[in-house]
Each structure stands twice: as C-alpha cells, then as structure tokens.
Design a protein around this motif. Structure first.
Motif, short mmCIF file in Angstrom:
data_model
loop_
_atom_site.label_atom_id
_atom_site.label_comp_id
_atom_site.label_asym_id
_atom_site.label_seq_id
_atom_site.Cartn_x
_atom_site.Cartn_y
_atom_site.Cartn_z
N GLU A 394 0.82 -1.21 0.00
CA GLU A 394 0.00 0.00 0.00
C GLU A 394 0.85 1.26 0.00
O GLU A 394 0.35 2.36 0.25
CB GLU A 394 -0.94 -0.01 1.21
CG GLU A 394 -1.92 -1.18 1.17
CD GLU A 394 -2.89 -1.18 2.34
OE1 GLU A 394 -2.77 -0.28 3.21
OE2 GLU A 394 -3.76 -2.07 2.40
N GLN A 395 2.13 1.09 -0.31
CA GLN A 395 3.02 2.24 -0.43
C GLN A 395 3.02 2.75 -1.86
O GLN A 395 2.62 2.04 -2.79
CB GLN A 395 4.44 1.85 0.00
CG GLN A 395 4.55 1.32 1.43
CD GLN A 395 4.11 2.36 2.45
OE1 GLN A 395 4.49 3.53 2.36
NE2 GLN A 395 3.31 1.94 3.43
N ASN A 396 3.48 3.99 -2.01
CA ASN A 396 3.58 4.60 -3.33
C ASN A 396 4.33 3.68 -4.30
O ASN A 396 5.44 3.25 -4.01
CB ASN A 396 4.31 5.95 -3.22
CG ASN A 396 4.18 6.76 -4.49
OD1 ASN A 396 4.13 6.23 -5.60
ND2 ASN A 396 4.13 8.07 -4.34
N ASN A 400 -1.81 -2.15 -4.43
CA ASN A 400 -2.98 -1.71 -3.65
C ASN A 400 -3.05 -0.20 -3.53
O ASN A 400 -4.13 0.39 -3.54
CB ASN A 400 -2.98 -2.36 -2.27
CG ASN A 400 -3.53 -3.78 -2.30
OD1 ASN A 400 -3.97 -4.25 -3.33
ND2 ASN A 400 -3.48 -4.45 -1.16
N TRP A 401 -1.88 0.43 -3.43
CA TRP A 401 -1.84 1.91 -3.40
C TRP A 401 -2.37 2.47 -4.72
O TRP A 401 -3.19 3.38 -4.74
CB TRP A 401 -0.41 2.38 -3.15
CG TRP A 401 -0.24 3.86 -3.39
CD1 TRP A 401 -0.50 4.86 -2.52
CD2 TRP A 401 0.21 4.47 -4.61
NE1 TRP A 401 -0.25 6.08 -3.11
CE2 TRP A 401 0.19 5.88 -4.39
CE3 TRP A 401 0.63 3.99 -5.84
CZ2 TRP A 401 0.58 6.78 -5.38
CZ3 TRP A 401 1.02 4.89 -6.82
CH2 TRP A 401 0.98 6.27 -6.58
N SER A 404 -6.09 2.02 -5.05
CA SER A 404 -6.81 2.95 -4.19
C SER A 404 -6.85 4.35 -4.82
O SER A 404 -7.88 5.03 -4.77
CB SER A 404 -6.15 3.01 -2.82
OG SER A 404 -6.79 3.95 -1.98
N GLU A 405 -5.72 4.77 -5.42
CA GLU A 405 -5.67 6.08 -6.08
C GLU A 405 -6.63 6.12 -7.26
O GLU A 405 -7.31 7.13 -7.49
CB GLU A 405 -4.24 6.37 -6.55
CG GLU A 405 -3.26 6.63 -5.42
CD GLU A 405 -3.61 7.87 -4.62
OE1 GLU A 405 -3.66 8.96 -5.22
OE2 GLU A 405 -3.85 7.74 -3.40
#
Length: 463
Positions: A394-396, A400-401, A404-405
C-alpha cells in the motif's frame, strides 16, 4: 273546398324557422358575430389548456421515469455488482495475506457482504418490472448463500481441496452472481432507454397542438378586436387585449419552460447518467480484475488456472480501457479516441471539472496496469514473494496503493456527474410543480378578461 293554389304561410314559416336557420340568421347580425368570436376565444383557451396539460403530463412522466423510477434502480444494481466484486477481491486478499478474521481484508469482506445484503433487500422492496427484477435478485441471494458456504468450507480445508472450493466459489461469482447483477441493471436500463426514446419521439408531436391552438386562439382574439373596432368605433377593447396578452405570454412561458425541461432531462440522461453508468461499470470491472490479479498468485503451481485468471483479467481491463497504458499519454495529447468504458466517458465530457477528473482516472488506471505488468513479470520469473509484496503493498508505487488512487479518482468523476444529474432532476421537478398552476391561472384569467371585455358590447344590443 280550398283552391289548390291557395298559399299556406304557416307551413312555409315553420319550414324556415328550424334551429339551424335561426342560428344562421343570428350569426348574420352584429351581436351574433360577437357571440361567435367570444365562443371561439373561450373554446380556443380551453383547447390551449388541455393540450398544455397533455404536454406537461408527458414531460413529468419522463422526468419521473428517469429521475425516480429507473436511474436509482440502475445505480443500485451497479452498486450491488461493485460491492460484491469488492467482497470477492477482499476474499483473494485474505487468502494472500493469510490473515485471520480480524484482519483488514477479512473485515472489509464482511462489510462488503453486509452492504450487499442491505442493497439487495432495498432492491427487492422496490421492484417495478416484475420478474425482470425479481428473478436476478432471487438468483443473487440464493447464490450468495452457496458462495459463503464454499468460502467457509475452504477455511476448514487445505491444499488442493481448499483450492477446489476456491475455484467453485470463484466460478459461482463469475458465472452466476455477477451476471445476475448485470441482468438487474439491464432490466431497468432497457425500460429507461425505451421510455426516454418514446418521450423524445412524442414530445414534439404533443407540443405542436399546444402551439397551434394557442396561435389560433390569438388569431380569434385579434380578429374579434378588429371586428369590434369596425362595429363599435372603439379603438381598443381592454378585456380582449388583456386576454390576448395573457395567452401570448402563456405561450411564450410554456414553450420556454417545456423546452428548458427537455434540455435538463436530456442533459440528465445523456450527459450525466450515461457517464455515471459507464463509470459504475468501470468500478465493478476494476474490482473484478483486481480479484483476478490476486487469483493469479493464489493459483501458483497451477498453470491452467493461472492462464484462466489472466484471460479473465485481460478481458475485464480491455472493457475498462481499450488501449495499452504506454499509449495513453500520446492518445490524450493527440485527442485520439479509444474504446472501453473510460474511453466512452472521455467522449462525453460536459460539466466543469469533469475532464480533469476523467483524465486523472485514466492516468491512475494506467499506473495500476503498469504495476500489474511488473507483478506478472516477477511471477513468471519465479520471484513469487516479490510479486506478492508488490501486489499487496500500500506504499507509493505498489499495487494496492495504485488501485486505491484509481478508485478515488473514479469516485470523483462519478460524483461530478451524479451531482449534475441530481441538480437537473431537482430543477425539472421544481419547474414542473409550478407549471400546471401557472397554466390554470392563465386560462382562467384570459377567459374572465375576454368575457369582461365582450359582455358590455353584447349588452348594448339588448333591448
């Protein structure tokens, strides 16, 4: 015995005094023609009222169908599809993370399933089109119970047996549950399209009689005004003039208002809702594709299952954006059209901020797709743990990041169109609520004005 040539005046007089002849004789007189002008004016005003209410009724039914009956049901159907796709994706994430019931993905899965059940109950209470809606709703509810049973049994098993339950649950979602949500959507969408097209075809045909009767009524009033001027030597009959002005203003008001309502209705349907529909489908497809991405890693060591998951992923992503991620920047810069639901949205930009939101949605999706390509490359090269980390991260720069964006950008684009849709439907109902009262007041006022103007002139001829 009377002569054969003797006249019979009583019989001849009776023959010449039939009601029709007496009426024709009366119309040859000045008061008769004044009465005819008054009658034609009143009849014209009543026809204007009837035809105006007929147009109003048609427009109101169309606004009701679009704004209240079908669009909310279509949005609800797509929301059910999206929530169930999200639940399925969270199932895959739960398996990849190997987390317990208190984990983030597990909690999200339960939340999605609870929301889906609420949405289904709401849909079941608002069935409008009989079996067209009832059958898919029943199918979804029944299949979901089986789906949850398979997932529960899978938790108690391991190895190939657990994978078999997962395959069955996935097949049930893909072949039964999600298609049923599409059927629920389609049932309402078909009725919306048919109703909207019928209204567009009939609107002009309904408006023409209203305009024609209004113009004929104006002509009758102007003719009566001219006749009175010739016979009474008066320059202007105030009552007739007032009635003429009222009908003229009513005609202008009605045409402007009804055409404005049509523009609002068309904008709500074609500009706002068509975008909402395409974007809602995009969200559901994206979550389904996200589940396929996770399924690829879950099926490690099962090439056939991985190929099937890849094919499913490619099919869904092509429906979202039918262009390679690396070609997007050039397509946007060169205004090149491309297919897919996001491509459809890009050709239907109407509202302030919508283009920027749509372009951002495309760019965030392209970024997610580029990360997905890296995940597949890592998996194919035997770097499963690295692929897993990139998928669940979920990091940049992680999957998953990026997803989400994308979901946030997509939500913003949907919100812009939804707000525009709601505003236009609200404006339409607001104007419709006033229209019949204004029309009724105008009709009564014009009749009163015409009668008040003509009665004194008719009284002048009474002895």
């Amino acid at each position: 015995m009377p002569s054969a040539n003797m006249p019979v005046p009583a019989l001849n007089q009776q023959a010449q005094n039939t009601p029709l002849q007496r009426w024709q004789s009366y119309l040859r007189t000045t008061p008769g023609r004044m009465s005819l002008a008054l009658g034609l004016s009143i009849a014209g005003v009543l026809l204007v009222a009837l035809s105006g209410f007929n147009v109003y009724r048609g427009v109101r039914e169309a606004v009701q169908t679009v704004g209240k009956d079908t669009v909310p049901s279509i949005v609800a159907a797509e929301r059910i599809r999206f929530v169930l796709a999200s639940a399925h994706a969270n199932t895959m994430n739960t398996l990849l993370l190997k987390e317990g019931e208190t984990g983030k993905a597990s909690t999200a899965f339960r939340s999605d399933m609870e929301q889906a059940q609420r949405e289904l109950l709401t849909a079941a209470k608002n069935i409008t089109y009989g079996n067209e809606e009832q059958v898919p709703i029943t199918t979804i509810m029944t299949a979901l119970a089986r789906y949850e049973h398979l997932l529960g049994r899978m938790q108690a098993r391991s190895g190939d047996a657990a994978l078999a339950d997962l395959d069955s649950a996935n097949a049930l979602m893909q072949s039964t549950i999600l298609p049923a949500t599409l059927a629920l959507d389609q049932a309402n969408f078909d009725h919306l399209t048919a109703s909207f097209e019928r209204h567009m075809d009939s609107y002009v045909l309904a408006l023409l009689p209203f305009i024609l009767f209004a113009l004929l009524t104006l002509a009758a009033m102007i003719g009566a005004q001219w006749y009175l001027k010739q016979k009474t030597r008066r320059s202007l009959n105030t009552g007739l003039f007032a009635g003429t002005v009222i009908i003229g203003v009513t005609l202008a008001y009605a045409v402007l208002t009804l055409n404005g309502l049509e523009k609002n209705l068309t904008s709500a349907k074609r500009d706002a809702f068509d975008s909402i529909h395409a974007l809602s489908k995009t969200r559901a497809l994206a979550y389904e594709a996200n589940a396929d991405e996770s399924l690829l890693l879950i099926q490690r060591g099962h090439p056939a299952a991985q190929t099937q998951a890849t094919n499913s992923f490619n099919n869904r992503t092509a429906q979202i954006m039918a262009i390679k991620p690396g070609e997007l920047a050039n397509a946007l810069a060169s205004k090149i059209k491309f297919g897919g639901q996001l491509g459809v949205e890009l050709t239907n930009i109407t509202f302030p901020g919508e283009e920027a939101a749509a372009v951002n949605t495309l760019k965030t999706w392209a970024r997610y797709m580029e990360i997905d390509q890296k995940i597949r490359q890592l998996e194919e090269s035997g770097q499963h743990d690295e692929a897993l980390t990139l998928t669940l991260g979920e990091q940049n720069g992680q999957s998953n990041w990026a997803f989400s964006e994308f979901d946030k950008a997509l939500g913003k684009t949907i919100e812009i169109n939804q707000q525009a849709f709601d505003r236009r439907i609200e404006m339409a109902f607001s104007e419709l609520n006033w229209f019949p009262y204004i029309l009724l007041i105008a009709v009564l006022a014009s009749i009163i004005a015409v009668v008040a103007g003509m009665k004194p002139r008719l009284d002048e001829y009474r002895f």
